[in-house]
Structures are given as structure tokens and as C-alpha cells.
Design an enzyme around this catalytic site. Structure first.
Site, PDB file in Angstrom:
ATOM      1  N   ASP A  24      25.647  43.455  30.537  1.00 23.83           N
ATOM      2  CA  ASP A  24      24.201  43.233  30.524  1.00 23.83           C
ATOM      3  C   ASP A  24      23.815  42.706  29.137  1.00 23.83           C
ATOM      4  OD1 ASP A  24      21.548  43.282  31.050  1.00 23.83           O
ATOM      5  OD2 ASP A  24      21.388  45.440  31.381  1.00 23.83           O
ATOM      6  N   ASP A 118      21.136  37.706  33.374  1.00 22.11           N
ATOM      7  CA  ASP A 118      21.701  38.440  32.230  1.00 22.11           C
ATOM      8  C   ASP A 118      22.569  39.617  32.637  1.00 22.11           C
ATOM      9  OD1 ASP A 118      19.655  39.917  33.268  1.00 22.11           O
ATOM     10  OD2 ASP A 118      18.727  40.411  31.357  1.00 22.11           O
ATOM     11  N   GLU A 119      22.963  39.710  33.885  1.00 19.24           N
ATOM     12  CA  GLU A 119      23.624  40.925  34.340  1.00 19.24           C
ATOM     13  C   GLU A 119      24.676  40.594  35.401  1.00 19.24           C
ATOM     14  OE1 GLU A 119      20.697  43.583  35.926  1.00 19.24           O
ATOM     15  OE2 GLU A 119      22.216  44.999  36.623  1.00 19.24           O
TER      16      GLU A 119
END
Lengths: 460, 381
Positions: A24, A118-119
Site C-alpha cells: 500500500d 495504490d494497493e
């Protein structure tokens, strides 16, 4: 005899290694801004919608210290941290950084499930060179963190465990720049002391209900009676929470995570009350949706409309076509038809159009573009009405239609001073800070908004 | 009102008139069926402001008169009666129905609230009943079923001298059928947009006689609001009117491609069977891919890790190089079924342009009276 505290037949089987990584990127949007705008490093940065109804997308850790967090209204954020830099998002820059990070993860294992920009989850077990001991996994994670920093300038937090749940919770514990490996077999111990709210899907409402049973920690949840949870939360949710609390989570990392739906929505600066204007807005949303749909080479069968009224009531309506389509006219006509079924007389705060039941093939129509006049002309709205609605939109506050509107955060280039970004604009002036990711913090200069030497440039 | 009628004819006439009754009538009388007995016999009619239907049946009339009763109930009762004469009598506010030892008493609905059935517009001409039924069904399959765009739920009927043209499209395919008829006036030109479902049902139900008469107000272009059909059903005269769909129709003739790059012909029945087989692996109308080689046709469906199927079929193909084109299998099957002929001819421009399906008695001569234009599927990824 009771099965309490013991796994029963049909329960998920725990993996034997901490083979699941959850990665993350820390304060992603804000971190990209701080990277590209050296003068903002170490300062509070808030990225989100800048209009009066805007919402915070990401706050930097410096801004979080003032109580600013994502999904908060921008107005609230300005009250809590008035000296922060408030910037509009630059999605092209975020997409580029995200693609680099996802590429690094794909270099570690072919099984990467991207959850958002983002993950992502990574399943290390699907690739042979790892022995998957705690040390081995730690070495892989450190390597990923170093490569991400070297190639994007961003920091990323990584958690690892024998399930998605443990990996996800672990990645969050030592943020930012965190690294936490939970050895297989220790997951119940690891989870036991954490509050129930750490489990994804347990929001304030579920947490409050659980606390009425005296359950506040994951350990207490694991020790509780399954039937009691099922009574409280329903069969599916109750049982799945009970299993998660015991670290029993065999959800696979799905390498081919496919989009289930595509949607676009807009929150308006002021409530829209007139119906021709709303039709224009929904038409524009449908056009944006089609652009996005086509970019992914997809088509869909179920078209949905989301309307949030002035009193925050949210309505969704949908209809399903005979065949998947990416035809702008079909999608627009469907969205407008759904709009007819909604009473919007009290004013609309937000409108969205989405499409689901996606396919990688589409059924185009026989009607060529020039035929569309006949089609739309006999459709729901007379074209004179549409024209006046278009005019109303042009007179209104639609930023995109204003040619010389500079947005805070936007990338620009000046013929003399080179590249920089818009710090602010107003009263006919725009203020630019001339710096890039590769320069030290740079100087500020102001120009007339129509200065021919100043141009907007691509976000890359 | 008092009459005796054969159960078979009665049940058939009531069923025909009840066909268009609304399931949930906006006012109760619209769910009724009107029985009218007079010197001409027994007329059974229904009307819901959209569609009117009247069936005439031979009956022995003892006393003329009218009665309005629940259509759905009357249809169920007449259908379940034994095959014997049925005696029907209006007794005050009830209709009494006797058949053998069975007796039904039905309350009547207030006849004064019932709307007057529209009169038939002027007669436009006469068409052969069987060809009309075939043509209506060949075309109605291509009409739209969702009402996003109401005009697409209709069949366009164009009367032009001795030719009647029927056309329908749901955007994805277009079916056009031309047939000869006997116009009331040789110079007739008129057009109407008729709800496709109604047209298909009406045409099918009027095949008891040789001819079907068409009625349309053709003197005021753009002003027509009603079309009427009259003919023989299985047991007597039938006539029906339906409101036209309002709106300008698609200029469909220009949708046909002006050039043909490749042609193929295939035996229809094996083609249909092969499409059905390979599409077993393609639920929800996932496309079927057709690759035409010189003497053969390859059908394929399914991809990746899903179930897959392929089949080779004899075919004749005349084109520069082999051609792969994909279709929604249910649209393709609709067209193959509708060409109504042993051989199907396919004309192609390119894999992204619509293909034309036509029937043909032999390999050389496609017939032009029916054309089914089908838009291929675009495979993405």
C-alpha cells in the site's frame, strides 16, 4: 460437546507460509505531489476536489496531524489545516507512478491482484524461487520497498501473512514506510489484541453492535459464539467475521482481477434544480463513461444511474439491455430514461452513471452516426430543450468550458522560466512556482491569466 | 340477450378477443368482453383504447341484446366447457351460461361505461393471408423489445402501389420483407408503424381464410393513427384495429451496404444446427465466430479457459481471402430461421460491417423478397 474455539469441517484451511503480501503506497496522491513539488516536502498537502462541495482524496501525513483525513469535506479540511497546500488531483501522474509500482510487484510474482491505484495483493506461493520463510519474505519485501523508492521516489508499506486479512492489517500497522511479517501459525495471537475495526468490512456500525455484546477486540470476537454473531449480523456476515477473527481466510489472490463495473460521477458546486440542465449533465457523464469504457476495450449490459438529492438521499436505478454495448447513444438514452423515473424536483447534489455486466465484446448498432439525429430526435427530449440546457451549462460554473482557468497543482510551462506548477489563481492573476521533482524548491512568480507565454502541459 | 352457440367456436372467438385484454385494466370495464347478439349473429369484442378486436361467430339468436362480462373469466370458462352447445342468457344484471349440466352465473360490468369500439378506417387493399402471416413473423423478430426507443418496437408497413414492404429493426439487425398485394387504388402510397407483437399475433390468427384486408387512413400523410385488419380466424370473421406508434421511423433503406466484398452460401438447416451446438458453450449470447474458407465454414465459440466448441461445415465462399466475422448467436439464429429457405446466402463487406442474409432456392440465386441485415459483434480485449 461444542465446537466453540475449534475449526469445523468446511472451514477455510490456513496456508502454511506467510506467502501473501499486501502493498500500500503511503499517502499516495499527496506523496506524488510532494515528490514533484519540492517546496511542499515536509509541509501539509491535501489533494481533492477544490470546489465548494469537494472531498479530500488524500492528505499527507503532515496534514493528518491536524486531523485531516480522506473522505472529509474540503471545507472541513481548510478549517482544520488552513495553511496546507490544497491541490487538485493529477491523475495521469498518479497512474504513471502506480503502473511503475505494479510492474515492480509483478516482477516478484505473476499473481498480483491490484485493488486500486495504490494497493495490491501479491501471492508469493505461485512462484518457485522462494522458500517462504519469514526471513525470505522479509528480504523480498525490503527489495520491493527499495525498488519502489528508487524508481518512483515514493514509500510503500508492506504486510505479509498467511492470508489476505493478516497481510492487509499488517501493512497498515507500521505506516508510513511500514514492514510487518506475521509468521504462519501466529496470526491468532497477532490479531487478538487489535480492535475489531481493523477487520476490513467492520465499520463503526458493526463495531458498535459488537461492543454491545462486550466484543471490542478481534480476540474477543474469535472467542465468541458463532451462533450469537449470526443472530447479530446475519448468516453470511456473521459467519465470515467469525472465521476472519480466527485468521481463517483462504480467499485467493486473483491475478486476473477484472473490473466489475465502470462508473463516473460528479458532485455539483450547487444543487441542480432545473431538469434540462440535469439532462445535459447526465448526457455528459454518459459520454465520459463511454470514453472510459472504450479505453479499457469493454462494453456492458447493465446501465445504472445514481442520484444524490439535496437531502443526501441516494437513489440508484438500473436497466439491462439485450446485449452488451459501448454505444454512446444507447448508453446516453438509457441513462436519460432512468433519470425520467427519478423525482429530482428538490434539487440534485450528485449524479453518476455506471455500467456493469461487462464483456470484452460489444454489439455495435446498425445506425451510423448520421442516423443518430433521427434516433435522438424521437427520443425523450426535444432538441430545442437540449440546446437551451447546453447554453445554461456554458453560462454556469463548468470549469472545463472555461478556457483560461488555472487549477492549483496543475503543471505549466513558461517560455522564459521553464516548468512549474500553479500555486493559485484569482482576480485575473495566476501564481506559479517554478520547480520540478528534480530541482530544489523554486521561486514564485505571478502572471496575467491570459499570459501567452504560460501554457498548461501534460501531467507527466 | 339470449343465444345458443357451439362451444368450440365460442371458446375460439372469446380466446381471440381476450388475447389483448390488459392484465391490470386501468378501469374495470376495460377488462371486459362485450357480447352482442343481433340478426347478423354473435359478435364478441374487446377494446383497451390501444387495440380493439371483434370476432363474429354463427349462433342461434333467440333474443338480441348486449352483455359485458369479465373477459379473463369468460375465456377460462368457455375453454373448459365440454364440446356441446352453450346457452347464454342475460338475466337482469347477470349473464347465465349453461352447457350440458354445467351452469355459470357471471355478474355483468356497467355497459354504459364501456368505450365505443373505433370504426375501421378506409380499406387500403387485400393481401394473401398465408404470405402476410409469414412476412409479419419474418420481420417482427427483428423489432426491439425494450421501450427505450418506442419506434423500434414497431413494424413499419409501407404501401406503395402493388408492393407492401414490412420492416423492423432493434438497432442490431434489420429485417425487410416485400410482398405483392391488391391495393384498393393502384396509386396508393402510405406508411404506418404498428406494434410488432400485435402485428405478429394478428397476422398469425387471420390464416383461416385466403385473404386479409388492411384498413388505413392513407389520405392524410402523417395523420394516420389507426390501422385495421380483417380476415377469417379458425372459426369465423375477425377484425381488429390497433393504434399506430407515433414518431419518425429510421431511414432503414440506407443501412444496407452499397458494396459487397465477399459472398457465401450454406445449407440452412445444418447451419442452424451447428450454430445451436457450438453456442452451447457460450451462454448469455457470447458471440459465435464464423471463418469462411473456400469450401468450408468454421464455427467457433468460447475462449480462454472457458469451455470451447468448434465445428466445420460445408459452405461455398467467394471472396479475396478468408473472412472471420462474429455474431450474437441468437440474432444469427433468428435470421437463419426467418430466411425460410433451404439455402442461405450471406453477403459481406468486412468483419465490422453488417452482413446480409437472404434465402435462395438454389446456390446461384438469392431471393430479394426478404433481407435480414445483421450487425456483427466487435471482439475487444
Amino acid at each position: 460437546m461444542t465446537l466453540r474455539g475449534r475449526a469445523s469441517v468446511g472451514d477455510p484451511q490456513p496456508r502454511r507460509d506467510p506467502s501473501i503480501l499486501h502493498a500500500d503506497i503511503d499517502a499516495f496522491f499527496a506523496a506524488v505531489e510532494q515528490r514533484d513539488k519540492p517546496s511542499l516536502r515536509g509541509r501539509p498537502v491535501v489533494v481533492g476536489g477544490l470546489g465548494p462541495r469537494g472531498v479530500v482524496a488524500t492528505a499527507s501525513y503532515e496534514a493528518r496531524a491536524y486531523g485531516v483525513h480522506s473522505a472529509m469535506s474540503m471545507a472541513q479540511a481548510r478549517l482544520r489545516c488552513p495553511h496546507a497546500a490544497f491541490l487538485a488531483p493529477r491523475f495521469a501522474a498518479y497512474r504513471a507512478a502506480s503502473a511503475t509500482v505494479m510492474g515492480i510487484l509483478a516482477g516478484v510474482s505473476p499473481t498480483v491482484e491490484q485493488i486500486s491505484l495504490d494497493e495490491a495483493y501479491v501471492d508469493l506461493a505461485s512462484t518457485s524461487p522462494h522458500d517462504l520463510s519469514v526471513d525470505d519474505v522479509r528480504r523480498i519485501a525490503v527489495e520491493v520497498k527499495e525498488r519502489v523508492r528508487a524508481r518512483t521516489g515514493l514509500s510503500i508499506s508492506i504486510g505479509a501473512g498467511n492470508s489476505k486479512l493478516v497481510a492487509k492489517i499488517a501493512s497498515d500497522l507500521d505506516k508510513p514506510d511500514g514492514l510487518r511479517i506475521v509468521a504462519a501459525g501466529t496470526e491468532r495471537e497477532f490479531l487478538a489484541g487489535l480492535p475489531v475495526g481493523r477487520i476490513p468490512g467492520v465499520g463503526p456500525a458493526t463495531a458498535a453492535r459488537l461492543s454491545r455484546l462486550g466484543i471490542t477486540t478481534i480476540g474477543a470476537l474469535a472467542a465468541s459464539d458463532e451462533s450469537e454473531l449470526v443472530n447479530l449480523l446475519g448468516r453470511v456476515h456473521g459467519r465470515s467475521l467469525w472465521l476472519l477473527a480466527r485468521g481463517l481466510d483462504d480467499r485467493p489472490v486473483s491475478g486476473e482481477r477484472e473490473a466489475k463495473s465502470v462508473s463516473v460521477e460528479d458532485t455539483f458546486d450547487s444543487d441542480i434544480t432545473d431538469s434540462p440542465r440535469l439532462r445535459t449533465v447526465v448526457t455528459e457523464l454518459a459520454h465520459r463513461l463511454v470514453t472510459r469504457l472504450r479505453r479499457h476495450g469493454l462494453s456492458g449490459r447493465t446501465i445504472s444511474l445514481k442520484i444524490r438529492l439535496a437531502d443526501f438521499t441516494t437513489l440508484t436505478r438500473s436497466l439491462t439491455l439485450a446485449a452488451p454495448t459501448d454505444d454512446q447513444r444507447v448508453i446516453t438514452a438509457s441513462a436519460l430514461r432512468l433519470l425520467d423515473d427519478v423525482d429530482t424536483s428538490g434539487g440534485v447534489r450528485l449524479a453518476g452513471v455506471g455500467i456493469s455486466a461487462l464483456s470484452e465484446w460489444s454489439q455495435p448498432t446498425l445506425f451510423s452516426e448520421e442516423m443518430s439525429d433521427t434516433e435522438e430526435g424521437s427520443g425523450a427530449h426535444p432538441s430545442a430543450e437540449a440546446d437551451s440546457a447546453r447554453d445554461a451549462a456554458a453560462d454556469g460554473s463548468h470549469d472545463a468550458e472555461h478556457p483560461l482557468r488555472w487549477t492549483p497543482g496543475q503543471d505549466v510551462e513558461h517560455d522564459t522560466f521553464g516548468r512549474g506548477w500553479v500555486q493559485g489563481a484569482g482576480s485575473g492573476w495566476v501564481t506559479v512556482r517554478f520547480e520540478t521533482a528534480d530541482t530544489p524548491p523554486g521561486p514564485v512568480r505571478s502572471f496575467r491569466i491570459d499570459d501567452p507565454a504560460l501554457q498548461a502541459i501534460d501531467e507527466l | 340477450m339470449k343465444f345458443q352457440v357451439d362451444q368450440d367456436a365460442f371458446a375460439d372467438a372469446v380466446a381471440w378477443a381476450a388475447r389483448t385484454l390488459p392484465t391490470r385494466p386501468s378501469i374495470p370495464v376495460l377488462g371486459g368482453i362485450l357480447l352482442t347478439a343481433d340478426d347478423d349473429g354473435l359478435v364478441i369484442s374487446s377494446f383497451d383504447y390501444e387495440v380493439s378486436a371483434s370476432a363474429t361467430t354463427a349462433a342461434t339468436i333467440a333474443r338480441g341484446g348486449r352483455g359485458l362480462v369479465s373477459g379473463r373469466l369468460l375465456a377460462e370458462i368457455t375453454r373448459s366447457l365440454p364440446s356441446q352447445p352453450v346457452d347464454v342468457e342475460l338475466d337482469g344484471t347477470r349473464v347465465v351460461l349453461r352447457c350440458g349440466s354445467t351452469r355459470f352465473t357471471l355478474p355483468t360490468l356497467p355497459i354504459e361505461e364501456y368505450p365505443t369500439l373505433p370504426a375501421l378506417p378506409p380499406r387500403a387493399g387485400t393481401v394473401a393471408a398465408d404470405s402476410f402471416a409469414t412476412a409479419a413473423n419474418q420481420v417482427a423478430i427483428a423489432a426491439g423489445r425494450d421501450d427505450t426507443l418506442p419506434i423500434l418496437t414497431g413494424v413499419r408497413i409501407e404501401l406503395d402501389g402493388e408492393i407492401v414492404t414490412l420492416a423492423a429493426t432493434d438497432r442490431y439487425r434489420l429485417a425487410v420483407r416485400e410482398l405483392r398485394w391488391q391495393p384498393a387504388r393502384p396509386d396508393i402510397t402510405a406508411a404506418a408503424l404498428v406494434p410488432a407483437r400485435t402485428l405478429g399475433e394478428v397476422a398469425r390468427s387471420l390464416t383461416g381464410g385466403a385473404q386479409v384486408e388492411i384498413f388505413l387512413s392513407f389520405d392524410q400523410p402523417g395523420g394516420e393513427t389507426l390501422i385495421g385488419f380483417a380476415g377469417r380466424g379458425t372459426s369465423g370473421e375477425r377484425q381488429t384495429t390497433t393504434r399506430l406508434i407515433d414518431g419518425e421511423y429510421v431511414k432503414y433503406r440506407s443501412l444496407f451496404p452499397s458494396e459487397t466484398a465477399a459472398r457465401a452460401h450454406v445449407a440452412t438447416t445444418p447451419f442452424i444446427e451447428a450454430v445451436k451446438r457450438v453456442s452451447l458453450v457460450a451462454p448469455r449470447n457470447v458471440p459465435v465466430r464464423l471463418t469462411f474458407h473456400r469450401d468450408q465454414l468454421l464455427l467457433e465459440a468460447g475462449s480462454g479457459e472457458e469451455a470451447q466448441a468448434s465445428e466445420w461445415l460445408d459452405a461455398t465462399f467467394d471472396g479475396e481471402e478468408e473472412l472471420t466475422i462474429a455474431f450474437n448467436p441468437s440474432y444469427l439464429l433468428d435470421g437463419l430461421g426467418a430466411v425460410d429457405s433451404e439455402i442461405v446466402h450471406l453477403d459481406f463487406t468486412s468483419p465490422n460491417k453488417p452482413a446480409i442474409l437472404r434465402g435462395g432456392k438454389d446456390a446461384d440465386q438469392p431471393m430479394d423478397d426478404y433481407r435480414y441485415l445483421l450487425m456483427p459483434v466487435r471482439l475487444g480485449g
